[in-house]
Design a protein around this motif. Sequence first.
Motif, short mmCIF file in Angstrom:
data_model
loop_
_atom_site.label_atom_id
_atom_site.label_comp_id
_atom_site.label_asym_id
_atom_site.label_seq_id
_atom_site.Cartn_x
_atom_site.Cartn_y
_atom_site.Cartn_z
N HIS A 142 0.60 -1.15 0.21
CA HIS A 142 0.07 -0.15 0.01
C HIS A 142 0.86 1.26 0.20
N LYS A 143 1.90 1.17 1.01
CA LYS A 143 2.93 2.40 0.83
C LYS A 143 3.63 2.45 -0.21
N PHE A 144 3.90 1.26 -0.97
CA PHE A 144 4.68 1.36 -2.17
C PHE A 144 3.94 1.94 -3.21
N GLY A 145 2.72 1.60 -3.41
CA GLY A 145 2.01 2.11 -4.36
C GLY A 145 1.72 3.52 -4.15
N LYS A 146 1.50 4.24 -3.13
CA LYS A 146 0.91 5.40 -2.82
C LYS A 146 2.29 6.46 -3.08
N LEU A 147 3.53 5.96 -2.44
CA LEU A 147 4.68 6.83 -2.67
C LEU A 147 5.25 6.58 -3.95
N GLY A 148 5.19 5.43 -4.69
CA GLY A 148 5.52 5.44 -5.95
C GLY A 148 4.66 6.15 -6.99
N VAL A 149 3.52 6.36 -6.97
CA VAL A 149 2.94 7.18 -7.60
C VAL A 149 3.43 8.97 -7.56
N GLY A 150 3.72 9.08 -6.26
CA GLY A 150 4.26 10.48 -5.73
C GLY A 150 5.46 10.81 -6.32
N THR A 151 6.48 9.69 -6.40
CA THR A 151 7.71 9.81 -6.83
C THR A 151 7.94 9.84 -8.40
N ILE A 152 7.01 9.17 -9.10
CA ILE A 152 6.99 9.47 -10.66
C ILE A 152 6.36 10.68 -10.96
N SER A 153 5.39 11.34 -10.08
CA SER A 153 4.59 12.43 -10.46
C SER A 153 5.69 13.47 -10.32
N VAL A 154 6.70 13.41 -9.19
CA VAL A 154 7.66 14.50 -9.22
C VAL A 154 8.63 14.49 -10.14
N ALA A 155 9.00 13.30 -10.54
CA ALA A 155 10.06 13.17 -11.62
C ALA A 155 9.76 13.60 -12.87
N LEU A 156 8.17 13.43 -13.20
CA LEU A 156 7.57 13.87 -14.46
C LEU A 156 7.69 15.21 -14.55
N ALA A 157 7.37 15.93 -13.27
CA ALA A 157 7.14 17.45 -13.16
C ALA A 157 8.46 18.11 -13.12
N LEU A 158 9.49 17.52 -12.86
CA LEU A 158 10.87 17.90 -12.93
C LEU A 158 11.43 17.97 -14.43
N ALA A 159 10.93 16.65 -14.99
CA ALA A 159 11.45 16.49 -16.46
C ALA A 159 10.49 17.40 -17.20
N LEU A 160 9.39 17.74 -17.04
CA LEU A 160 8.50 18.55 -17.87
C LEU A 160 8.89 19.90 -17.68
N GLY A 161 9.40 20.29 -16.35
CA GLY A 161 9.56 21.56 -16.26
C GLY A 161 10.92 22.11 -16.91
N ASN A 199 13.59 24.52 -21.27
CA ASN A 199 14.35 24.58 -22.32
C ASN A 199 13.85 24.50 -23.92
N SER A 200 12.84 24.03 -24.24
CA SER A 200 12.05 24.49 -25.33
C SER A 200 11.92 26.07 -25.74
N ILE A 201 11.40 26.60 -24.59
CA ILE A 201 11.10 28.09 -24.82
C ILE A 201 12.38 28.78 -25.12
N ILE A 202 13.41 28.44 -24.35
CA ILE A 202 14.51 29.15 -24.34
C ILE A 202 15.17 28.91 -25.92
N LYS A 203 14.96 27.60 -26.25
CA LYS A 203 15.45 27.60 -27.74
C LYS A 203 14.99 28.31 -28.86
N SER A 204 13.42 28.28 -28.50
CA SER A 204 12.66 28.74 -29.56
C SER A 204 12.97 30.37 -29.54
N LEU A 205 13.32 31.09 -28.41
CA LEU A 205 13.68 32.32 -28.35
C LEU A 205 14.81 32.59 -28.93
N ARG A 206 15.87 31.54 -28.83
CA ARG A 206 17.16 31.74 -29.38
C ARG A 206 17.25 31.79 -30.76
N LYS A 207 16.32 30.80 -31.47
CA LYS A 207 16.18 30.77 -32.90
C LYS A 207 15.49 31.91 -33.52
#
Length: 436
Positions: free
Chosen positions: A394-413, A418-426
């Motif tokens: 139960h704890k594994f599932g709950k914290l696992g979802v939270g871990t992936i959510s945080v990692a996804l948020a960091l990756a998306l951020g 990076n995409s916006i900066i590259k677009s402005l640079r172009k």
Amino acid sequence: MIMNKNLEAVKSDTGTGSKRREWEERLDLVLDIAEQMVMSGAEVARTEYSIRRICKSFGAVRAEALSITTSLIVTVYYGEYGSVTQTRRVDKFAYNMDRLEKMNALSREICDNKLSVKEGRGRFKELMNEKYYSFYHQILFFMLIAFTFTLFFGGSVKDALTSSAIAVIFKYIDEFAKKIEINKFIPIVVSSLIGGFLAIVAVRMGIADSVSMVSIGDVMLLIPGIMLTNSLRDMFGGDTITGGIRFIEATLIAVMIALGFSSASRFYEDLFARTIVSSVVELPYYMVIIITLVTSFFGSIGYACTFNTNAKRLMAAGFGGFIGWAAYIGVGYFVSSEPMKYFVAAVVINIYSEIMAVREKAPSTVFLVSAIMPLVPGGMLYKTMHYAVTKEWHKFGKLGVGTISVALALALGMLIANSIIKSLRKRRRKRLGMQA
């Protein structure tokens, strides 16, 4: 007549062979540079861009490059129907930001100054002979990381001192493993077992207060938090193979760490027939903010040192970690969503890294990898796998979802910023009439 035609054919073949040998030599240098960039922590896009740019500066009509976790494949097309393909296996990885910065600078130097292969090879050898932080300096950096992140996650000073002492053992294990070139999972498991057992013994002897706090400081030396985040960023960016391989590797390493520390706990309880009792002191909120801000600064410097970042970049790396965590705290006053707080902090750090990259004329990765460390879900990933090993599903599932959510948020951020900066640079380059 026939003889003249044969002579012309021989000359043609000789000329073609000579040109091919020239390109083989050029491509060998290109792959040497690219290999060092990958080994040092360069992202896929930077490596492939550098390869194409150098090849074109050497006169290639077209250059195709493919970089995945363990391989480099490059094909150059020259003249009419002429082509050369080379592959290179990359089997060693160690973050080395100074080498990455200098290899990136060398690729620019070859392109801007039209260096010959001989000149480029000479510069490459010079850079490869440069010395970095000594083993004993690396021990101090390991101790700094363990000490600061134990405090960062809420441990006491006693816990932090114990964690930093165990970090010394981790460094010796790491160095020994490198010398005998053993499978990289083995030193991780050995370190986890020893670290977990010593943390328990320290608490039982009264040297430390909390096993989990001592452990988490040392876990931050092993946990592949940045590998997990980068794997998701690669997959979002279209590099599915590289991202997938890194994601699997990060998960396996986290399982090995959790298995090691959990096994140590069970071994102690079975051996001495005693349960482990820990204590954690709750601090006022304002003290937590001060401690986390200070430790995020020094912890990022510690990571920058272990990543062999140039000494003149260390303050910038520390400040990046500081403003990233400050952004996380600041956003927390307006939103309660953890992924949103991590997302905004990742955007802030990425923008900061890009600004520093332009200012210092260095790859943004040099500033990003250290600054992001206080945010990477290393502790969460370890606890998730710990619950899996101890079968607390139960704890594994709950914290696992939270871990992936945080990692996804960091990756998306990082990806969106990076995409916006590259677009402005172009757009800026187009306005100035430059090639995008």
